[in-house]
Enzyme design. Structure first.
Site, PDB file in Angstrom:
ATOM      1  N   CYS A 105      48.960  39.688  32.064  1.00 47.67           N
ATOM      2  CA  CYS A 105      47.906  38.963  31.359  1.00 47.67           C
ATOM      3  C   CYS A 105      46.696  39.865  31.063  1.00 47.67           C
ATOM      4  CB  CYS A 105      47.531  37.714  32.154  1.00 47.67           C
ATOM      5  SG  CYS A 105      46.673  36.455  31.196  1.00 47.67           S
ATOM      6  N   HIS A 106      45.537  39.531  31.605  1.00 50.20           N
ATOM      7  CA  HIS A 106      44.330  40.340  31.383  1.00 50.20           C
ATOM      8  C   HIS A 106      44.253  41.568  32.285  1.00 50.20           C
ATOM      9  CE1 HIS A 106      42.937  36.822  29.147  1.00 50.20           C
ATOM     10  NE2 HIS A 106      41.989  37.594  28.642  1.00 50.20           N
TER      11      HIS A 106
END
Length: 174
Positions: A105-106
């Site tokens: 994800c991030h």
């Protein structure tokens, strides 16, 4: 118990994506790994969805040569901890030692700041950092999970099962 006694650290901070932290943690523990939750300090943090995590260690206390692998979960935490040299240095040392780094994800924003994104390499993650990854020289791949060198990439929460399968496979093959 294919990862018995292997030490793996997961970097955390306020706003970490709870599932991207807990699900890989439990999966690695199922394989026998000793998983350390590491924060900037030892104060408990609250995940993006409200779960409380208490670090086992500080990031500063971690030594790349003592770790088998490193996990960079997403949420809002990566944007907070990517600013610290201690974080960037650990990630860079792990990469330079060709140790497995799981990025979901991030979490890719930490990889960018640590300078471990190579020009032309495939990456994935949240579309929220797609432009950042591409601007760092990477090639975006809209895939659930895959390996690129010593990095295991996962897209988002829904892809955690694929990420975990790829991560465990990579770690066992080491």
């Amino acid at each position: 118990m294919r990862l018995q006694n292997k030490v793996i650290a997961i970097l955390i901070a306020e706003g970490v994506e709870d599932l991207e932290y807990y699900v890989p943690l439990m999966r690695l523990q199922e394989e026998g790994a000793k998983v350390l939750s590491a924060g900037l300090d030892l104060k408990s943090v609250r995940g993006k969805n409200g779960l409380v995590i208490t670090p086992d260690a500080t990031i500063e206390s971690l030594k790349a040569d003592e770790l088998f692998a490193l996990i960079l979960p997403g949420g809002w935490a990566p944007d907070k901890i990517r600013r610290y040299d201690v974080v960037k240095n650990l990630v860079k040392k792990m990469s330079d030692a060709n140790k497995t780094i799981g990025i979901i994800c991030h979490g890719g924003s930490i990889a960018i700041s640590a300078g471990i994104i190579k020009k032309g390499q495939r990456v994935t993650g949240s579309t929220g950092i797609k432009d950042d990854l591409v601007n760092a020289g990477a090639v975006w791949a809209d895939e659930a999970a895959f390996r690129e060198g010593n990095q295991v990439w996962g897209r988002v929460v829904a892809d955690i099962p694929d990420f975990n399968r790829e991560l465990v496979k990579a770690l066992v093959e080491r």
